[in-house]
Motif scaffolding. Structure first.
Motif, PDB file in Angstrom:
ATOM      1  N   GLU A   1      39.783  21.651  49.462  1.00 51.26           N
ATOM      2  CA  GLU A   1      40.150  22.199  48.157  1.00 51.26           C
ATOM      3  C   GLU A   1      39.122  23.219  47.682  1.00 51.26           C
ATOM      4  O   GLU A   1      37.935  23.074  47.934  1.00 51.26           O
ATOM      5  CB  GLU A   1      40.260  21.075  47.128  1.00 51.26           C
ATOM      6  CG  GLU A   1      41.405  20.121  47.396  1.00 51.26           C
ATOM      7  CD  GLU A   1      41.451  19.000  46.387  1.00 51.26           C
ATOM      8  OE1 GLU A   1      41.534  19.295  45.174  1.00 51.26           O
ATOM      9  OE2 GLU A   1      41.396  17.837  46.810  1.00 51.26           O
ATOM     10  N   GLN A   2      39.613  24.238  46.994  1.00 51.25           N
ATOM     11  CA  GLN A   2      38.769  25.269  46.385  1.00 51.25           C
ATOM     12  C   GLN A   2      39.252  25.454  44.944  1.00 51.25           C
ATOM     13  O   GLN A   2      40.415  25.218  44.649  1.00 51.25           O
ATOM     14  CB  GLN A   2      38.902  26.596  47.134  1.00 51.25           C
ATOM     15  CG  GLN A   2      38.524  26.526  48.593  1.00 51.25           C
ATOM     16  CD  GLN A   2      37.042  26.340  48.803  1.00 51.25           C
ATOM     17  OE1 GLN A   2      36.221  26.940  48.121  1.00 51.25           O
ATOM     18  NE2 GLN A   2      36.688  25.489  49.751  1.00 51.25           N
ATOM     19  N   ASP A   3      38.367  25.921  44.072  1.00 52.99           N
ATOM     20  CA  ASP A   3      38.816  26.170  42.700  1.00 52.99           C
ATOM     21  C   ASP A   3      39.281  27.615  42.560  1.00 52.99           C
ATOM     22  O   ASP A   3      38.948  28.477  43.378  1.00 52.99           O
ATOM     23  CB  ASP A   3      37.710  25.828  41.689  1.00 52.99           C
ATOM     24  CG  ASP A   3      36.514  26.750  41.822  1.00 52.99           C
ATOM     25  OD1 ASP A   3      36.555  27.844  41.230  1.00 52.99           O
ATOM     26  OD2 ASP A   3      35.551  26.381  42.524  1.00 52.99           O
ATOM     27  N   ALA A   4      40.056  27.856  41.529  1.00 47.74           N
ATOM     28  CA  ALA A   4      40.671  29.174  41.323  1.00 47.74           C
ATOM     29  C   ALA A   4      39.628  30.268  41.181  1.00 47.74           C
ATOM     30  O   ALA A   4      39.773  31.347  41.768  1.00 47.74           O
ATOM     31  CB  ALA A   4      41.592  29.145  40.102  1.00 47.74           C
ATOM     32  N   ASN A   5      38.558  30.029  40.420  1.00 50.71           N
ATOM     33  CA  ASN A   5      37.557  31.072  40.204  1.00 50.71           C
ATOM     34  C   ASN A   5      36.894  31.496  41.506  1.00 50.71           C
ATOM     35  O   ASN A   5      36.635  32.686  41.722  1.00 50.71           O
ATOM     36  CB  ASN A   5      36.498  30.609  39.198  1.00 50.71           C
ATOM     37  CG  ASN A   5      37.047  30.543  37.790  1.00 50.71           C
ATOM     38  OD1 ASN A   5      38.008  31.232  37.455  1.00 50.71           O
ATOM     39  ND2 ASN A   5      36.456  29.703  36.963  1.00 50.71           N
ATOM     40  N   THR A   6      36.610  30.531  42.390  1.00 48.69           N
ATOM     41  CA  THR A   6      36.018  30.849  43.687  1.00 48.69           C
ATOM     42  C   THR A   6      36.961  31.723  44.496  1.00 48.69           C
ATOM     43  O   THR A   6      36.557  32.749  45.062  1.00 48.69           O
ATOM     44  CB  THR A   6      35.700  29.553  44.461  1.00 48.69           C
ATOM     45  OG1 THR A   6      34.744  28.793  43.713  1.00 48.69           O
ATOM     46  CG2 THR A   6      35.143  29.846  45.847  1.00 48.69           C
ATOM     47  N   LEU A   7      38.225  31.329  44.552  1.00 47.51           N
ATOM     48  CA  LEU A   7      39.204  32.079  45.338  1.00 47.51           C
ATOM     49  C   LEU A   7      39.443  33.474  44.764  1.00 47.51           C
ATOM     50  O   LEU A   7      39.547  34.442  45.505  1.00 47.51           O
ATOM     51  CB  LEU A   7      40.513  31.301  45.434  1.00 47.51           C
ATOM     52  CG  LEU A   7      40.432  30.014  46.258  1.00 47.51           C
ATOM     53  CD1 LEU A   7      41.720  29.220  46.135  1.00 47.51           C
ATOM     54  CD2 LEU A   7      40.109  30.307  47.711  1.00 47.51           C
ATOM     55  N   ILE A   8      39.518  33.579  43.456  1.00 55.61           N
ATOM     56  CA  ILE A   8      39.714  34.879  42.814  1.00 55.61           C
ATOM     57  C   ILE A   8      38.513  35.786  43.133  1.00 55.61           C
ATOM     58  O   ILE A   8      38.679  36.947  43.504  1.00 55.61           O
ATOM     59  CB  ILE A   8      39.904  34.738  41.291  1.00 55.61           C
ATOM     60  CG1 ILE A   8      41.241  34.059  41.003  1.00 55.61           C
ATOM     61  CG2 ILE A   8      39.810  36.093  40.587  1.00 55.61           C
ATOM     62  CD1 ILE A   8      41.404  33.561  39.577  1.00 55.61           C
ATOM     63  N   GLY A   9      37.305  35.246  43.035  1.00 54.90           N
ATOM     64  CA  GLY A   9      36.111  36.032  43.352  1.00 54.90           C
ATOM     65  C   GLY A   9      36.110  36.505  44.798  1.00 54.90           C
ATOM     66  O   GLY A   9      35.788  37.663  45.080  1.00 54.90           O
ATOM     67  N   LEU A  10      36.478  35.612  45.717  1.00 56.20           N
ATOM     68  CA  LEU A  10      36.542  36.001  47.135  1.00 56.20           C
ATOM     69  C   LEU A  10      37.576  37.093  47.356  1.00 56.20           C
ATOM     70  O   LEU A  10      37.314  38.069  48.074  1.00 56.20           O
ATOM     71  CB  LEU A  10      36.892  34.779  47.991  1.00 56.20           C
ATOM     72  CG  LEU A  10      35.769  33.767  48.200  1.00 56.20           C
ATOM     73  CD1 LEU A  10      36.324  32.446  48.699  1.00 56.20           C
ATOM     74  CD2 LEU A  10      34.750  34.323  49.185  1.00 56.20           C
ATOM     75  N   MET A  11      38.747  36.943  46.760  1.00 60.33           N
ATOM     76  CA  MET A  11      39.804  37.931  46.939  1.00 60.33           C
ATOM     77  C   MET A  11      39.380  39.283  46.364  1.00 60.33           C
ATOM     78  O   MET A  11      39.670  40.332  46.946  1.00 60.33           O
ATOM     79  CB  MET A  11      41.109  37.460  46.284  1.00 60.33           C
ATOM     80  CG  MET A  11      41.717  36.238  46.947  1.00 60.33           C
ATOM     81  SD  MET A  11      42.440  36.589  48.548  1.00 60.33           S
ATOM     82  CE  MET A  11      44.006  37.300  48.047  1.00 60.33           C
ATOM     83  N   GLN A  12      38.698  39.266  45.234  1.00 58.28           N
ATOM     84  CA  GLN A  12      38.287  40.531  44.603  1.00 58.28           C
ATOM     85  C   GLN A  12      37.300  41.304  45.466  1.00 58.28           C
ATOM     86  O   GLN A  12      37.235  42.535  45.383  1.00 58.28           O
ATOM     87  CB  GLN A  12      37.717  40.259  43.220  1.00 58.28           C
ATOM     88  CG  GLN A  12      38.798  39.898  42.224  1.00 58.28           C
ATOM     89  CD  GLN A  12      38.267  39.505  40.861  1.00 58.28           C
ATOM     90  OE1 GLN A  12      37.150  39.016  40.721  1.00 58.28           O
ATOM     91  NE2 GLN A  12      39.095  39.695  39.838  1.00 58.28           N
ATOM     92  N   GLU A  13      36.552  40.609  46.329  1.00 59.04           N
ATOM     93  CA  GLU A  13      35.631  41.289  47.238  1.00 59.04           C
ATOM     94  C   GLU A  13      36.389  42.232  48.185  1.00 59.04           C
ATOM     95  O   GLU A  13      35.807  43.181  48.705  1.00 59.04           O
ATOM     96  CB  GLU A  13      34.857  40.280  48.075  1.00 59.04           C
ATOM     97  CG  GLU A  13      33.837  39.487  47.313  1.00 59.04           C
ATOM     98  CD  GLU A  13      33.104  38.497  48.216  1.00 59.04           C
ATOM     99  OE1 GLU A  13      32.919  38.786  49.420  1.00 59.04           O
ATOM    100  OE2 GLU A  13      32.731  37.433  47.709  1.00 59.04           O
ATOM    101  N   TYR A  14      37.664  41.938  48.438  1.00 58.44           N
ATOM    102  CA  TYR A  14      38.437  42.711  49.423  1.00 58.44           C
ATOM    103  C   TYR A  14      39.480  43.628  48.798  1.00 58.44           C
ATOM    104  O   TYR A  14      40.294  44.196  49.507  1.00 58.44           O
ATOM    105  CB  TYR A  14      39.085  41.746  50.429  1.00 58.44           C
ATOM    106  CG  TYR A  14      38.053  40.881  51.105  1.00 58.44           C
ATOM    107  CD1 TYR A  14      37.157  41.435  52.004  1.00 58.44           C
ATOM    108  CD2 TYR A  14      37.956  39.544  50.803  1.00 58.44           C
ATOM    109  CE1 TYR A  14      36.174  40.654  52.599  1.00 58.44           C
ATOM    110  CE2 TYR A  14      36.977  38.746  51.402  1.00 58.44           C
ATOM    111  CZ  TYR A  14      36.099  39.310  52.302  1.00 58.44           C
ATOM    112  OH  TYR A  14      35.124  38.538  52.881  1.00 58.44           O
ATOM    113  N   LEU A  15      39.444  43.774  47.487  1.00 56.02           N
ATOM    114  CA  LEU A  15      40.408  44.668  46.825  1.00 56.02           C
ATOM    115  C   LEU A  15      40.030  46.117  47.075  1.00 56.02           C
ATOM    116  O   LEU A  15      38.894  46.465  47.248  1.00 56.02           O
ATOM    117  CB  LEU A  15      40.465  44.400  45.317  1.00 56.02           C
ATOM    118  CG  LEU A  15      41.049  43.052  44.917  1.00 56.02           C
ATOM    119  CD1 LEU A  15      40.986  42.896  43.400  1.00 56.02           C
ATOM    120  CD2 LEU A  15      42.468  42.906  45.393  1.00 56.02           C
TER     121      LEU A  15
END
Length: 98
Positions: free
Chosen positions: A84-98
């Motif tokens: 499991e991961q939390d939303a903020n972690t996943l959002i931060g990771l995804m934003q690195e690749y935008l």
């Protein structure tokens, strides 16, 4: 190109969750992934893949633990984590690749 190949070959980051309906941790990720998708809108994709229905793909990617999360961009895996991961972690990771 395979359907999976088309999914991960996008110019935007793609978050994949390999899950099953009978796994409690996978169930716990459903609202988290909805939050991630809502936060990123059309700048990214969030895709859930049921390992029971896509066992060959899960095996090819060596998915052992559930849920297993992966981020792809332009066909290349950028990040992978089981559990499991939390939303903020996943959002931060995804934003690195935008």
């Amino acid at each position: 190109m395979s359907k999976f190949g088309e999914l991960i070959d996008l110019q935007i980051p793609v978050l994949l969750e390999f899950y099953t309906d009978w796994n409690e941790a996978s169930e716990a990720m459903h609202p988290v992934l909805k939050d991630v998708a809502a936060a990123l809108g059309d700048k990214a994709k969030v895709i859930k893949i049921d390992v029971d229905k896509n066992s060959e793909l899960a095996e090819a990617l060596r998915v052992k633990g559930l849920p297993t999360l992966m981020i792809y961009k332009e066909g290349e895996m950028k990040w992978r984590q089981s559990g499991e991961q939390d939303a903020n972690t996943l959002i931060g990771l995804m934003q690195e690749y935008l």
